[in-house]
Design a protein around this motif. Sequence first.
Motif, mmCIF file in Angstrom:
data_model
loop_
_atom_site.group_PDB
_atom_site.id
_atom_site.type_symbol
_atom_site.label_atom_id
_atom_site.label_comp_id
_atom_site.label_asym_id
_atom_site.label_seq_id
_atom_site.Cartn_x
_atom_site.Cartn_y
_atom_site.Cartn_z
ATOM 1 N N PRO A 301 0.808 -1.232 0.000
ATOM 2 C CA PRO A 301 0.000 0.000 0.000
ATOM 3 C C PRO A 301 0.836 1.275 0.000
ATOM 4 N N LEU A 302 1.939 1.304 0.757
ATOM 5 C CA LEU A 302 2.744 2.528 0.807
ATOM 6 C C LEU A 302 3.295 2.850 -0.573
ATOM 7 N N VAL A 306 2.654 6.313 -2.781
ATOM 8 C CA VAL A 306 3.718 7.130 -3.354
ATOM 9 C C VAL A 306 3.508 7.282 -4.855
ATOM 10 N N TYR A 307 3.220 6.165 -5.520
ATOM 11 C CA TYR A 307 3.066 6.236 -6.970
ATOM 12 C C TYR A 307 1.818 6.991 -7.372
ATOM 13 N N SER A 308 0.782 6.924 -6.534
ATOM 14 C CA SER A 308 -0.427 7.677 -6.843
ATOM 15 C C SER A 308 -0.109 9.171 -6.833
ATOM 16 N N VAL A 363 -5.696 5.946 -6.788
ATOM 17 C CA VAL A 363 -5.742 4.499 -6.550
ATOM 18 C C VAL A 363 -7.165 4.039 -6.272
ATOM 19 N N ALA A 364 -7.896 4.829 -5.461
ATOM 20 C CA ALA A 364 -9.224 4.394 -5.038
ATOM 21 C C ALA A 364 -10.168 4.288 -6.235
ATOM 22 N N ALA B 78 -9.941 7.639 0.877
ATOM 23 C CA ALA B 78 -10.821 6.593 0.339
ATOM 24 C C ALA B 78 -10.071 5.281 0.227
ATOM 25 N N MET B 79 -8.811 5.391 -0.191
ATOM 26 C CA MET B 79 -8.006 4.190 -0.382
ATOM 27 C C MET B 79 -7.838 3.448 0.935
ATOM 28 N N ARG B 80 -7.562 4.197 2.008
ATOM 29 C CA ARG B 80 -7.369 3.534 3.309
ATOM 30 C C ARG B 80 -8.655 2.866 3.756
#
Lengths: 773, 188
Positions: A301-302, A306-308, A363-364, B78-80
Amino acid sequence: MDEVSFIKKWLTTTNHKDIGILYTVTALYFLVVGGSLAVLFRIQLFQPLMDFLGPHKFNQAITLHGLIMVLWAVSPLAFGLANYFVPLQIGARDLAFPRLNAMSYWLYLFSGLLLVSSVFLPGGGPDVGWTYYAPLSTSKFSPQPGVTVAGLAIVMLAASVTLGTINFIVTIAKMRAPGMTWMRLPMFTWGILFTVALMLFAFPPLAAAVLLLAADRVFGAPFFSSPYGGAILWGHMFWFFGHPEVYVVLSPAYLLMMDIVATFSGRELVGKKYIIYSIFAAVVLSFVVYIHHMFTTGINPLVREVYSVTTETISIPFGVATLSVIATLYKGRIRLTTPMLFAVGSVFLFLIGGSTGVYLSSVALDHWFRGTYWVVGHFHYQLVGAGLMALFAGLYYYYPKMTGRMYNEKWGKIHFIISFISFNLLYFPMFLLYDMPRRIYTYQPETGWAPLNMVASIGGWIFAFSFLIMVVNFYRSLRIGAPAGENPWEADSLEWTIPSPPPEHDFDTIPTMSSVSADGGVETVEHVHFHSLMPFLISLSIFIAFVGLATSIVLTFIGLLVLFLTIANWYRTDILERFSTKEIEYEAYPFEGVVKEKLGVWVLVASETLLFASIIGAYLFLRVRTPGWPLSYTIHDLRIGLINTIILLTSSLTIALALAYVKHGEMGKFKASLFATFILGGLFIVIKGFEWSELASEGFIIGENLVASTYYIATGLHAAHVLAGLLGILYLIFKAYRGKFNSQKYVGVESIGIYWHFVDIVWLFLFPLFYLI
Amino acid sequence: MAPGPTADVWYSLFNLYTTAAVAINILIIIIFIYFLYKYRGYRADSSAGGIDAKKLAIVFVIVSAIIFYSLEFYTLNAMRFVEEVPENPDMVIEVDAFQWAWKFIYPNGTESLGTLKVPRGTLVLFKVTSLDVHHKFGIPALKASIDAVPGRINYLWVRFDEPGTYTVRCYELCGLGHANMMAQIIVT
């Protein structure tokens, strides 16, 4: 120059303008092939449950469409214009290595033909999607030879691209006219420079990935079929290439658009310096954002956060560039000609494509969008809307210069209006189809996707048809167009200071510059364009050899024989110095001290470094993930590895000695050192061969397991490079015996020496990785 | 009446991005068209007068950085929310993707091919993997999806707040049957 027949001229030309025309026409041909495939699969998608192509043909059509459009159509179209206009824009009379340029073209043509011919093989062409995702693309799930042949076509194209990259970098670095400083280069030349810089780093990983896949498919070497990260490894290797490739396609088109907007606004581009900095930033960033293509594969996830963030950041430089386009229009003297309409149209489409790309960087949101038609819509807005439309602008813009005649303006505008509207009919519905998976050959009526697909299909057919308007317009105007004159658009870069079409030698005198436009000229040596059939023959023989791999091995041997003879002939003409271009160097900051051959080899070494880094990276990636990987020294004889290391290091010493001796004119010792290098290199290969056969007799063969596969691929690729280096040394030996070197003339020794040292250094990495730990 | 929290979060983020994108694009396109119209054939002093490119670039970079990074802030939130694997799910379902179907394995070990039944309001944790090639497990109505990669297990949680039948589709090209690789989730 003697009169040569039509066919002979086109097969043997090394003139950058001829090659530019060949590239342009070939790219348009592949555009038609790729477009026709799209017309076909848009029929299949016109209605739910259509029975037109079926899944097998449909998957082949989308795969070939993707490969052809990205690699063989849009980017080469830009290179067609680049071949023609980069030398003219910088005030040179050709590229740095004209024959190598012809070689790039023929490799490109034959690689494309190889790709297209794969559909005639049993089992058909590749049907795994242009992204070639492993393990679907491995032989277990896709055994048909077409997948391998298309892979070989990609490797062949990568070779073409590497040669082209070397050529353009050296040309732009070393062959600029007096006063043509970096900041005075037209934007299109900058665009090509950015593109070749990207290609230099992006194509070797692709070639490495495809080579590993080929080893997987042909020898059963389980790189991508490995359950320990094989599928993810393909993702990394492919997208490290794949994301920069987007900018490879876009950058020449986007920057050419800026030249056109500046011309038809009657003023200089506003903030040119900042645009160049911005695009440079985007080019660098493009290598660190590729992970966004793998947001949903389950990586850390980290890393994804970062890439997002970096991916959203990449929008900013493009925003700056778009802003300066608007600022250039402000208080300009705007003429809405066809090229200007296409240029401005491409900016509109770029805005939409860019905005929808911002969604994907999130990402989301990307969690859902990945694999849906939203993505398809987005990248077509970028590659077709911003890319291809701007290149169409370029074709209209440069048509008068290339042919000496004007195209029909009315039909040009009609083409723009029809294609702009149908483009949006085709691709905008795809954003609304964000629940529809990509690459499905059919869908059910109850999904409700039918109306939007119908609109898209109809838009697509019109868009495809509108291309013909341009073709007919160009074809007719060849004969009936009004004469164009030198500078029909009142543009100010150098290509507009010479007649249309430009004479064979381009410039009567080399222009000198004290601002962005020419203000004088200097006399220089006469430039002669040579003819050579060898680039054509070499590419043809590689094509035959590759076709043979998939059909009959006899063909492969014939191909290799022709290849060998042609290379020998290439050497012979070089040794006799029948083919050499002489250019005086003017503006070469910061490469004044480096001769162009040497700079070329350095660029090649950079590309080769990336190739080996990709292979070594893949090895380490798999090794740390695979449980129970044995320590290398338990398999391999450390002593043999050590002996080979010493041999190669000594050969580096002898080639360095050879250079020192030739500089001091001690020809006897020079030749002896070359011989010593050749013998040491040969010894290395022989020992390697014994070592391999020993290992193979113990059952350690390439398809056995990952330990063996990685070893053979890495050391095998290195051995192939040693062999190539040996061919170079052999060439030096022959040339030395012909008395072609002396204490003033030793560029060849230096250049091949650099390559030889590089090959030795690679071994210094392989030895500890494959023998010690 | 949203089908579940994942769809809620996704759509609110989507609407935020769309609002920003539409507003900015309309603004730029209006300026664009206005300039094209206003300066058509305009014959005045056409030197780069009146524009300080450096100042313009700096202002633009700052403004766009603020816009992009604030959008990114919402994205990371949102991602979290979406990615945090719940510690106590009501139900853990294993999903095996293969060419070209989905197999669901209930906590008690019973297997079901192509159909999953869950009670409304259950917090379901899917453990998704593939038995052959790369697939992508996606439930359009919930805007929930995750890659099915051979050799690894990926986690995806959802909650079905509305009863009904939900379609599962494959969103990664996986061969000839890709288009028809579907399953149903029946929420009662």
